[in-house]
Design a protein around this motif. Structure first.
Motif, PDB file in Angstrom:
ATOM      1  N   VAL A   1     -26.484 -15.219  11.633  1.00 17.44           N
ATOM      2  CA  VAL A   1     -25.637 -14.593  11.831  1.00 17.44           C
ATOM      3  C   VAL A   1     -24.693 -15.146  13.014  1.00 17.44           C
ATOM      4  CG1 VAL A   1     -24.646 -12.628  13.028  1.00 17.44           C
ATOM      5  CG2 VAL A   1     -26.320 -12.259  11.295  1.00 17.44           C
ATOM      6  N   ALA A   2     -25.119 -15.868  13.979  1.00 11.32           N
ATOM      7  CA  ALA A   2     -24.344 -16.650  14.831  1.00 11.32           C
ATOM      8  C   ALA A   2     -23.728 -17.848  14.119  1.00 11.32           C
ATOM      9  CB  ALA A   2     -25.477 -17.082  16.101  1.00 11.32           C
TER      10      ALA A   2
ATOM     11  N   LEU B   1     -11.404 -20.340  10.135  1.00 12.90           N
ATOM     12  CA  LEU B   1     -10.151 -19.490   9.930  1.00 12.90           C
ATOM     13  C   LEU B   1      -8.831 -20.276  10.295  1.00 12.90           C
ATOM     14  CD1 LEU B   1      -9.432 -16.493   9.416  1.00 12.90           C
ATOM     15  CD2 LEU B   1      -9.621 -15.876  11.791  1.00 12.90           C
TER      16      LEU B   1
ATOM     17  N   ALA C   1     -23.114 -18.131  10.805  1.00 17.06           N
ATOM     18  CA  ALA C   1     -22.017 -17.833  10.028  1.00 17.06           C
ATOM     19  C   ALA C   1     -20.565 -17.431  10.928  1.00 17.06           C
ATOM     20  CB  ALA C   1     -22.530 -16.346   9.203  1.00 17.06           C
ATOM     21  N   VAL C   2     -20.755 -16.644  11.857  1.00 16.85           N
ATOM     22  CA  VAL C   2     -19.695 -16.294  12.712  1.00 16.85           C
ATOM     23  C   VAL C   2     -19.096 -17.587  13.419  1.00 16.85           C
ATOM     24  CG1 VAL C   2     -19.041 -15.094  14.949  1.00 16.85           C
ATOM     25  CG2 VAL C   2     -20.405 -13.892  13.403  1.00 16.85           C
ATOM     26  N   THR C   3     -19.658 -18.587  13.841  1.00 17.16           N
ATOM     27  CA  THR C   3     -19.331 -19.862  14.249  1.00 17.16           C
ATOM     28  C   THR C   3     -18.594 -20.482  13.365  1.00 17.16           C
ATOM     29  OG1 THR C   3     -20.912 -19.915  16.079  1.00 17.16           O
ATOM     30  CG2 THR C   3     -19.961 -21.671  15.452  1.00 17.16           C
ATOM     31  N   TRP C   4     -19.207 -20.680  12.100  1.00 16.13           N
ATOM     32  CA  TRP C   4     -18.580 -21.338  11.308  1.00 16.13           C
ATOM     33  C   TRP C   4     -17.239 -20.635  10.702  1.00 16.13           C
ATOM     34  CZ3 TRP C   4     -17.291 -20.306   6.120  1.00 16.13           C
ATOM     35  CH2 TRP C   4     -16.730 -21.545   5.211  1.00 16.13           C
ATOM     36  N   ALA C   5     -17.008 -19.386  10.471  1.00 19.63           N
ATOM     37  CA  ALA C   5     -15.837 -18.599   9.973  1.00 19.63           C
ATOM     38  C   ALA C   5     -14.877 -18.849  11.198  1.00 19.63           C
ATOM     39  CB  ALA C   5     -16.102 -17.201   9.721  1.00 19.63           C
ATOM     40  N   LEU C   6     -15.141 -18.719  12.448  1.00 21.58           N
ATOM     41  CA  LEU C   6     -14.095 -18.652  13.553  1.00 21.58           C
ATOM     42  C   LEU C   6     -13.511 -20.274  13.319  1.00 21.58           C
ATOM     43  CD1 LEU C   6     -15.682 -16.586  16.445  1.00 21.58           C
ATOM     44  CD2 LEU C   6     -13.716 -16.124  15.076  1.00 21.58           C
ATOM     45  N   ARG C   7     -14.336 -21.301  13.240  1.00 18.14           N
ATOM     46  CA  ARG C   7     -13.926 -22.552  13.279  1.00 18.14           C
ATOM     47  C   ARG C   7     -13.172 -22.772  11.973  1.00 18.14           C
ATOM     48  NH1 ARG C   7     -15.767 -26.179  17.196  1.00 18.14           N
ATOM     49  NH2 ARG C   7     -17.397 -25.008  18.392  1.00 18.14           N
TER      50      ARG C   7
END
Length: 113
Positions: free
Chosen positions: A16-17, A27, A19-25
């Motif tokens: 989850v960490a 976006l 996925a969230v990091t990748w998505a925020l980078r």
């Protein structure tokens, strides 16, 4: 001894960490892709360098007191150098860096004496 979380739980938390990091980078790149062909963005790209220079000049001159020429002349000479470099080269970055360098040198000479 406290109970340690299960390996599956730890792997899920790391996933989850990630996925969230990748998505925020990713976006910002995904959101900006449609704006590259926008006429507004093209206008801002052309107009913002002048706006940045005006903001920097106003910020620098906000506390300028003509009654204290010892403190005012480095700023005024740096402003003149910035304008001269910009009229000579028409390069915003070079103008800002040149004016800043002149101001730092002159201000340090005034404060050193």
């Amino acid at each position: 001894m406290p109970d340690t979380p299960a390996a599956g739980y730890l792997l899920a938390a790391v996933a989850v960490a990630v996925a969230v990091t990748w998505a925020l980078r990713a976006l910002p790149f995904a959101a900006l892709a449609p704006l590259r062909s926008s006429p507004l963005v093209a206008y801002l790209g052309a107009a913002m360098p002048v706006g940045v220079m005006v903001i920097l000049a106003a910020y620098t001159l906000r506390h300028l007191t003509p009654r204290d020429p010892g403190a005012a002349w480095p700023t005024l000479l740096a402003l003149a150098a910035t304008v001269a470099v910009h009229l000579w080269r028409r390069n915003v970055l070079l103008s800002i860096l040149g004016g800043t360098a002149v101001h730092v040198v002159l201000a340090s000479a005034v404060f050193a004496s």
